[in-house]
Design a protein around this motif. Structure first.
Motif, PDB file in Angstrom:
ATOM      1  N   PHE A 148      44.959  44.392  41.515  1.00  0.00           N
ATOM      2  CA  PHE A 148      44.253  43.840  40.365  1.00  0.00           C
ATOM      3  C   PHE A 148      43.777  44.983  39.478  1.00  0.00           C
ATOM      4  O   PHE A 148      43.417  46.067  39.962  1.00  0.00           O
ATOM      5  CB  PHE A 148      43.054  43.005  40.824  1.00  0.00           C
ATOM      6  N   ALA A 149      43.730  44.735  38.186  1.00  0.00           N
ATOM      7  CA  ALA A 149      43.372  45.782  37.227  1.00  0.00           C
ATOM      8  C   ALA A 149      41.896  46.140  37.271  1.00  0.00           C
ATOM      9  O   ALA A 149      41.514  47.267  36.932  1.00  0.00           O
ATOM     10  CB  ALA A 149      43.763  45.359  35.814  1.00  0.00           C
ATOM     11  N   THR A 150      41.062  45.201  37.705  1.00  0.00           N
ATOM     12  CA  THR A 150      39.618  45.449  37.738  1.00  0.00           C
ATOM     13  C   THR A 150      39.042  44.955  39.052  1.00  0.00           C
ATOM     14  O   THR A 150      39.597  44.064  39.712  1.00  0.00           O
ATOM     15  CB  THR A 150      38.891  44.732  36.591  1.00  0.00           C
TER      16      THR A 150
ATOM     17  N   SER B 106      39.114  39.508  45.282  1.00  0.00           N
ATOM     18  CA  SER B 106      38.267  38.743  46.190  1.00  0.00           C
ATOM     19  C   SER B 106      38.892  38.794  47.573  1.00  0.00           C
ATOM     20  O   SER B 106      40.112  38.935  47.722  1.00  0.00           O
ATOM     21  CB  SER B 106      38.121  37.286  45.733  1.00  0.00           C
ATOM     22  N   ARG B 107      38.068  38.681  48.580  1.00  0.00           N
ATOM     23  CA  ARG B 107      38.553  38.751  49.957  1.00  0.00           C
ATOM     24  C   ARG B 107      39.542  37.627  50.216  1.00  0.00           C
ATOM     25  O   ARG B 107      39.316  36.476  49.835  1.00  0.00           O
ATOM     26  CB  ARG B 107      37.372  38.614  50.920  1.00  0.00           C
ATOM     27  N   GLY B 108      40.659  37.965  50.841  1.00  0.00           N
ATOM     28  CA  GLY B 108      41.654  36.966  51.193  1.00  0.00           C
ATOM     29  C   GLY B 108      42.551  36.551  50.051  1.00  0.00           C
ATOM     30  O   GLY B 108      43.254  35.539  50.156  1.00  0.00           O
TER      31      GLY B 108
ATOM     32  N   SER C 260      50.914  42.771  46.940  1.00  0.00           N
ATOM     33  CA  SER C 260      49.741  43.507  47.427  1.00  0.00           C
ATOM     34  C   SER C 260      49.813  43.673  48.933  1.00  0.00           C
ATOM     35  O   SER C 260      50.727  43.173  49.594  1.00  0.00           O
ATOM     36  CB  SER C 260      48.455  42.755  47.054  1.00  0.00           C
ATOM     37  N   MET C 261      48.821  44.350  49.509  1.00  0.00           N
ATOM     38  CA  MET C 261      48.779  44.525  50.967  1.00  0.00           C
ATOM     39  C   MET C 261      48.594  43.209  51.710  1.00  0.00           C
ATOM     40  O   MET C 261      48.852  43.127  52.912  1.00  0.00           O
ATOM     41  CB  MET C 261      47.668  45.510  51.338  1.00  0.00           C
ATOM     42  N   ASN C 262      48.151  42.181  51.000  1.00  0.00           N
ATOM     43  CA  ASN C 262      47.992  40.859  51.616  1.00  0.00           C
ATOM     44  C   ASN C 262      49.255  40.011  51.540  1.00  0.00           C
ATOM     45  O   ASN C 262      49.310  38.927  52.126  1.00  0.00           O
ATOM     46  CB  ASN C 262      46.853  40.092  50.933  1.00  0.00           C
ATOM     47  N   CYS C 263      50.237  40.491  50.806  1.00  0.00           N
ATOM     48  CA  CYS C 263      51.447  39.709  50.550  1.00  0.00           C
ATOM     49  C   CYS C 263      52.334  39.663  51.801  1.00  0.00           C
ATOM     50  O   CYS C 263      52.624  40.710  52.401  1.00  0.00           O
ATOM     51  CB  CYS C 263      52.217  40.349  49.390  1.00  0.00           C
ATOM     52  N   PRO C 264      52.789  38.482  52.226  1.00  0.00           N
ATOM     53  CA  PRO C 264      53.648  38.386  53.413  1.00  0.00           C
ATOM     54  C   PRO C 264      54.925  39.214  53.303  1.00  0.00           C
ATOM     55  O   PRO C 264      55.374  39.795  54.302  1.00  0.00           O
ATOM     56  CB  PRO C 264      53.963  36.889  53.493  1.00  0.00           C
TER      57      PRO C 264
ATOM     58  N   TRP D  39      38.802  49.066  45.002  1.00  0.00           N
ATOM     59  CA  TRP D  39      38.390  47.684  45.339  1.00  0.00           C
ATOM     60  C   TRP D  39      39.392  46.999  46.267  1.00  0.00           C
ATOM     61  O   TRP D  39      39.082  45.964  46.841  1.00  0.00           O
ATOM     62  CB  TRP D  39      38.163  46.852  44.078  1.00  0.00           C
ATOM     63  N   HIS D  40      40.566  47.587  46.446  1.00  0.00           N
ATOM     64  CA  HIS D  40      41.532  47.034  47.401  1.00  0.00           C
ATOM     65  C   HIS D  40      41.419  47.681  48.782  1.00  0.00           C
ATOM     66  O   HIS D  40      42.185  47.329  49.691  1.00  0.00           O
ATOM     67  CB  HIS D  40      42.958  47.196  46.869  1.00  0.00           C
ATOM     68  N   LEU D  41      40.488  48.592  48.980  1.00  0.00           N
ATOM     69  CA  LEU D  41      40.372  49.251  50.282  1.00  0.00           C
ATOM     70  C   LEU D  41      40.013  48.292  51.422  1.00  0.00           C
ATOM     71  O   LEU D  41      40.454  48.514  52.563  1.00  0.00           O
ATOM     72  CB  LEU D  41      39.377  50.405  50.198  1.00  0.00           C
ATOM     73  N   PRO D  42      39.239  47.230  51.194  1.00  0.00           N
ATOM     74  CA  PRO D  42      39.058  46.259  52.286  1.00  0.00           C
ATOM     75  C   PRO D  42      40.379  45.635  52.740  1.00  0.00           C
ATOM     76  O   PRO D  42      40.529  45.298  53.925  1.00  0.00           O
ATOM     77  CB  PRO D  42      38.116  45.214  51.678  1.00  0.00           C
TER      78      PRO D  42
END
Length: 310
Positions: A133-135, A140-142, A148-152, A175-178
């Motif tokens: 995300f740009a900002t 948001s969590r999940g 992204s790192m959450n992408c299957p 902000w993507h470190l979580p």
């Protein structure tokens, strides 16, 4: 080199630098007349060959014990070309000592390419910059941002690293470190190496507070390390004092055995000469125990990238 720095000189491993030969035409972002979006703004100053002799000249009078080349966005239509070129460069010049190669986890041939990159003796890790995300306000969590790192799809390709003993080099907005923390916990056999101090960017107190909180989440899993580099801030002068909090926070959160010095040359040369950058790090880390400083400047990188130091 200042007299103080000479007294304090120690072995140095550079965990993150770049070399390139623009005559090869393999770095689209470095071509004349091209200006890709970059967090440093106009990067025209680095559009010149930067080869082992250039690196050594930039570092002088310091002698770097070993350096790790970071993939430099080589043209993706030749995914193994950079690793082959670096292998040839090492054979001719002895530089670099190891490298991070390129990967695209969402390619249908990702498994094949990971195996092929792993076959190069100098390759220790792979990097793909996940989509972000740009900002901070958009994160948001999940979340389920594609790429992204959450992408299957990303995670399906990422799963191939462990079989080949390769690390993952992560460059992402803080902000993507979580997400990185979740990735580390879900794939405990793969070491994640955070690039550029987690990209704090601004030195505004509120931003540094949010960055520190996100960085602490990424430091919690034991299979995450960090390279302290890429500290330039667009439109701002580099000063020793401006870097102090970022450098010491990284070492405090990760410990010297999981944090390492890196130059990001020649890109960070836009802000600070190589010798003065080293002197800044030496001065800032003077508050640390000698054992921790030696780990930060050389030992941790040597362990991470499998380097034998004299």
């Amino acid at each position: 080199m200042t007299s103080e720095a000479k007294i304090d000189a120690m072995q140095i491993v550079d965990a993150h630098c770049h070399v390139w030969d623009l005559s090869l035409g393999k770095h689209p972002w470095l071509m004349q007349g091209v200006q890709h979006p970059h967090r440093y703004g106009d990067y025209s100053a680095v559009k010149a060959d930067f080869l082992p002799d250039d690196y050594r000249a930039a570092a002088a009078p310091w002698e770097i014990a070993a350096a790790v080349h970071m993939e430099a966005e080589w043209s993706p239509d030749d995914p193994l070309g950079e690793a082959l070129w670096i292998a040839e460069l090492n054979e001719k010049t002895g530089f670099p000592a190891a490298m991070t190669a390129q990967v695209w986890f969402d390619r249908p041939d990702a498994d094949h390419l990971i195996a092929a990159q792993a076959a190069f003796p100098l390759v220790r890790s792979l990097r793909q910059k996940p989509r972000a995300f740009a900002t901070a306000g958009e994160w948001s969590r999940g979340h389920d941002l594609a790429g992204s790192m959450n992408c299957p799809t990303f995670r399906r390709g990422y799963a191939g690293l462990a079989a080949h003993g390769l690390h993952f080099e992560l460059q992402t907005p803080f902000w993507h470190l979580p997400d990185a923390a979740d990735l580390a916990r879900d794939f405990p056999d793969t070491l994640i190496i955070i690039n550029h101090a987690g990209v704090p960017g601004s030195r505004e107190p509120a931003v540094l507070s949010a960055w520190s909180e996100a960085l602490a989440s990424a430091a919690a899993p034991p299979n995450v390390r960090i390279k302290v580099s890429g500290l330039g801030v667009r439109g701002e002068d580099w000063t020793t004092e401006a870097q102090r909090e970022v450098i010491l926070t990284c070492i405090d959160l990760f410990g010297a055995d999981r944090a390492m010095f890196a130059s990001n040359m020649p890109v960070d040369g836009m802000f600070r000469s190589f010798p003065r950058l080293i002197e800044d790090f030496i001065e800032i880390t003077s508050v640390l125990p000698e054992r921790d400083r030696r780990a930060f400047f050389a030992g941790t990188a040597a362990d991470t990238y499998g380097l034998t130091l004299s």
